[in-house]
Design a protein around this motif. Structure first.
Motif, PDB file in Angstrom:
ATOM      1  N   VAL A  22     -10.558   2.516   5.952  1.00 55.44           N
ATOM      2  CA  VAL A  22     -10.161   3.878   6.337  1.00 55.44           C
ATOM      3  C   VAL A  22      -8.720   4.185   5.939  1.00 55.44           C
ATOM      4  CG1 VAL A  22     -11.841   3.961   8.209  1.00 55.44           C
ATOM      5  CG2 VAL A  22      -9.502   3.210   8.689  1.00 55.44           C
ATOM      6  N   THR A  23      -8.085   3.260   5.220  1.00 55.84           N
ATOM      7  CA  THR A  23      -6.761   3.549   4.681  1.00 55.84           C
ATOM      8  C   THR A  23      -6.900   4.198   3.315  1.00 55.84           C
ATOM      9  OG1 THR A  23      -6.514   1.447   3.497  1.00 55.84           O
ATOM     10  CG2 THR A  23      -5.838   1.486   5.811  1.00 55.84           C
ATOM     11  N   GLU A  24      -5.815   4.778   2.846  1.00 53.78           N
ATOM     12  CA  GLU A  24      -5.766   5.298   1.483  1.00 53.78           C
ATOM     13  C   GLU A  24      -5.097   4.315   0.534  1.00 53.78           C
ATOM     14  OE1 GLU A  24      -3.661   8.959   1.829  1.00 53.78           O
ATOM     15  OE2 GLU A  24      -5.269   9.989   2.930  1.00 53.78           O
ATOM     16  N   ALA A  25      -4.308   3.391   1.077  1.00 50.56           N
ATOM     17  CA  ALA A  25      -3.480   2.529   0.239  1.00 50.56           C
ATOM     18  C   ALA A  25      -4.180   1.262  -0.211  1.00 50.56           C
ATOM     19  CB  ALA A  25      -2.201   2.154   0.997  1.00 50.56           C
ATOM     20  N   VAL A  26      -5.083   0.707   0.601  1.00 49.28           N
ATOM     21  CA  VAL A  26      -5.649  -0.607   0.310  1.00 49.28           C
ATOM     22  C   VAL A  26      -6.602  -0.537  -0.880  1.00 49.28           C
ATOM     23  CG1 VAL A  26      -7.143  -2.448   1.184  1.00 49.28           C
ATOM     24  CG2 VAL A  26      -5.364  -1.477   2.654  1.00 49.28           C
ATOM     25  N   ASP A  27      -6.349  -1.413  -1.853  1.00 44.66           N
ATOM     26  CA  ASP A  27      -7.189  -1.476  -3.047  1.00 44.66           C
ATOM     27  C   ASP A  27      -8.253  -2.561  -2.961  1.00 44.66           C
ATOM     28  OD1 ASP A  27      -5.675   0.521  -4.601  1.00 44.66           O
ATOM     29  OD2 ASP A  27      -4.082  -0.990  -4.602  1.00 44.66           O
ATOM     30  N   GLY A  45       1.643   4.710   5.346  1.00 43.08           N
ATOM     31  CA  GLY A  45       3.035   5.134   5.317  1.00 43.08           C
ATOM     32  C   GLY A  45       3.970   4.040   4.841  1.00 43.08           C
ATOM     33  N   LEU A  46       3.772   2.814   5.324  1.00 41.03           N
ATOM     34  CA  LEU A  46       4.639   1.714   4.905  1.00 41.03           C
ATOM     35  C   LEU A  46       4.417   1.353   3.439  1.00 41.03           C
ATOM     36  CD1 LEU A  46       4.606  -0.564   8.065  1.00 41.03           C
ATOM     37  CD2 LEU A  46       6.618   0.441   6.993  1.00 41.03           C
ATOM     38  N   CYS A  47       3.166   1.365   3.004  1.00 40.18           N
ATOM     39  CA  CYS A  47       2.896   1.078   1.595  1.00 40.18           C
ATOM     40  C   CYS A  47       3.543   2.126   0.690  1.00 40.18           C
ATOM     41  CB  CYS A  47       1.393   0.996   1.337  1.00 40.18           C
ATOM     42  SG  CYS A  47       0.613  -0.524   1.959  1.00 40.18           S
ATOM     43  N   GLY A  58       1.368  -8.800 -10.367  1.00 41.89           N
ATOM     44  CA  GLY A  58       2.320  -8.042  -9.554  1.00 41.89           C
ATOM     45  C   GLY A  58       2.787  -6.803 -10.286  1.00 41.89           C
ATOM     46  N   PRO A  59       3.467  -5.929  -9.582  1.00 40.18           N
ATOM     47  CA  PRO A  59       3.793  -6.004  -8.148  1.00 40.18           C
ATOM     48  C   PRO A  59       2.539  -5.908  -7.262  1.00 40.18           C
ATOM     49  CG  PRO A  59       5.243  -4.441  -9.285  1.00 40.18           C
ATOM     50  CD  PRO A  59       4.133  -4.783 -10.228  1.00 40.18           C
ATOM     51  N   THR A  60       2.597  -6.627  -6.170  1.00 35.48           N
ATOM     52  CA  THR A  60       1.497  -6.667  -5.220  1.00 35.48           C
ATOM     53  C   THR A  60       2.043  -6.587  -3.801  1.00 35.48           C
ATOM     54  OG1 THR A  60       0.270  -8.133  -6.712  1.00 35.48           O
ATOM     55  CG2 THR A  60      -0.526  -7.967  -4.465  1.00 35.48           C
ATOM     56  N   ILE A  61       1.318  -5.862  -2.958  1.00 33.62           N
ATOM     57  CA  ILE A  61       1.634  -5.789  -1.526  1.00 33.62           C
ATOM     58  C   ILE A  61       0.451  -6.376  -0.766  1.00 33.62           C
ATOM     59  CG2 ILE A  61       2.137  -4.297   0.450  1.00 33.62           C
ATOM     60  CD1 ILE A  61       3.242  -2.243  -1.578  1.00 33.62           C
ATOM     61  N   VAL A  62       0.707  -7.367   0.070  1.00 37.38           N
ATOM     62  CA  VAL A  62      -0.337  -7.953   0.918  1.00 37.38           C
ATOM     63  C   VAL A  62      -0.136  -7.448   2.342  1.00 37.38           C
ATOM     64  CG1 VAL A  62      -1.384 -10.061   1.803  1.00 37.38           C
ATOM     65  CG2 VAL A  62      -0.422 -10.023  -0.513  1.00 37.38           C
ATOM     66  N   VAL A  63      -1.194  -6.927   2.940  1.00 32.75           N
ATOM     67  CA  VAL A  63      -1.176  -6.515   4.339  1.00 32.75           C
ATOM     68  C   VAL A  63      -2.084  -7.467   5.106  1.00 32.75           C
ATOM     69  CG1 VAL A  63      -1.471  -4.630   5.984  1.00 32.75           C
ATOM     70  CG2 VAL A  63      -0.944  -4.122   3.583  1.00 32.75           C
ATOM     71  N   ASP A  64      -1.495  -8.246   6.007  1.00 31.41           N
ATOM     72  CA  ASP A  64      -2.249  -9.241   6.765  1.00 31.41           C
ATOM     73  C   ASP A  64      -2.326  -8.800   8.222  1.00 31.41           C
ATOM     74  OD1 ASP A  64      -3.292 -11.481   8.066  1.00 31.41           O
ATOM     75  OD2 ASP A  64      -2.243 -12.887   6.766  1.00 31.41           O
ATOM     76  N   THR A 124       1.658  -8.053   8.974  1.00 34.55           N
ATOM     77  CA  THR A 124       2.750  -8.362   8.057  1.00 34.55           C
ATOM     78  C   THR A 124       2.467  -7.772   6.684  1.00 34.55           C
ATOM     79  OG1 THR A 124       1.759 -10.474   7.408  1.00 34.55           O
ATOM     80  CG2 THR A 124       3.310 -10.501   9.254  1.00 34.55           C
ATOM     81  N   PHE A 125       3.537  -7.401   6.002  1.00 32.09           N
ATOM     82  CA  PHE A 125       3.477  -6.910   4.632  1.00 32.09           C
ATOM     83  C   PHE A 125       4.292  -7.865   3.765  1.00 32.09           C
ATOM     84  CE2 PHE A 125       2.474  -3.412   7.253  1.00 32.09           C
ATOM     85  CZ  PHE A 125       1.824  -2.431   6.509  1.00 32.09           C
TER      86      PHE A 125
END
Length: 264
Positions: free
Chosen positions: A238-243, A211-213, A132-138, A144-145
């Motif tokens: 196609v996102t910029e945030a997802v790793d 934007g949310l990330c 972490g820190p980690t953000i999960v986008v489901d 959900t984040f």
């Protein structure tokens, strides 16, 4: 082998794990996965029959293969039916993610009981893999984040309407808009109605994620972003945030939680 079951509002995802030879389940392999429609009124007997048929497609006998069951369900009626199914038909250790279960992760929510079992499983698996820190986008019925701290604490998250139900609302309220297949269009700037809808859905939700990330990172600092859920493979790239894209993250979280409650 461990059967993991993630019951969502729209779909139910199942996974069968083969335990590894190392300590704490290291080397565990996800052998098979299945995805079926969630039917809230299914009984314990119907669920057992469904599992028997799914396992049969892989040449397996469910009663011989399964030695443990782990469940996350956002549908209370099915949670009870799955508990009854496991007790009646399989008689194997069963862990259902609910209050009182050991997750190994402090839940820093105003009311921890409000956090969905799938969200907890996502957070546990993401922290286990990436720290972490980690953000999960489901990308499920809802998008959900989940935000996990550097210490492995569940800090909270964001909930918004999912991609498919958003499009369903659009089609039901706009009589002239056709239903379209959700695929990537040839360009963002569309030249026809079908691709206009596709562009808006795909790149619009991708921009929403970015934007949310960005706003979440403003609050918690740099974080690894992990995407999961049925549409993560389409929108994530196609996102910029997802790793990272982890299609079976929730199932892996269930495996980890099962091990923390049934260490044998």
């Amino acid at each position: 082998m461990l059967l993991t079951i993630d019951v969502g509002n729209t779909q139910t995802v199942l996974g069968l794990f083969e335990p590894g030879p190392g300590p704490a389940g290291s080397g565990t392999r996800l052998l098979h996965t299945w995805r079926v429609a969630t039917v809230a009124h299914r009984t314990a007997d119907e669920l057992a029959l469904l599992l028997s048929e799914l396992f049969g497609l892989q040449g397996l006998d469910v009663r011989e293969a399964v030695t443990g069951v782990a469940v996350a369900s956002v549908v209370p009626r099915l949670r009870s039916a799955l508990r009854e199914m496991a007790d009646r038909w399989y008689r194997v250790p069963t862990v259902i993610v609910e209050p009182g279960i050991k997750t190994g992760m402090p839940i820093l929510y105003d009311n921890p009981r409000e956090v969905g079992a799938d969200r907890i499983a996502d957070a546990v698996a993401a922290f286990d893999r990436y720290g972490g820190p980690t953000i999960v986008v489901d990308f499920g019925t809802a998008t959900t984040f989940e935000v996990v701290s550097a210490k492995g604490e569940y800090l909270g998250g964001v909930i918004l309407p999912g991609v498919e139900i958003s499009l369903e609302a659009l089609f039901s309220r706009a009589a002239l808009l056709p239903r379209v297949e959700l695929v990537e269009p040839t360009s963002v700037l569309a030249k026809n109605t079908v691709e206009s809808v596709q562009s808006g859905a795909l790149y619009g939700f991708a921009a929403q994620v970015d934007g949310l990330c960005r706003r979440l990172k403003d609050e918690v600092g740099p974080a690894t972003v992990v995407a999961t859920g049925g549409l993560a493979g389409l929108i994530g790239p196609v996102t910029e945030a997802v790793d990272h894209h982890e299609p079976w993250l929730t199932l892996d979280g269930l495996r980890l939680i099962y091990g923390r409650n049934r260490p044998e």
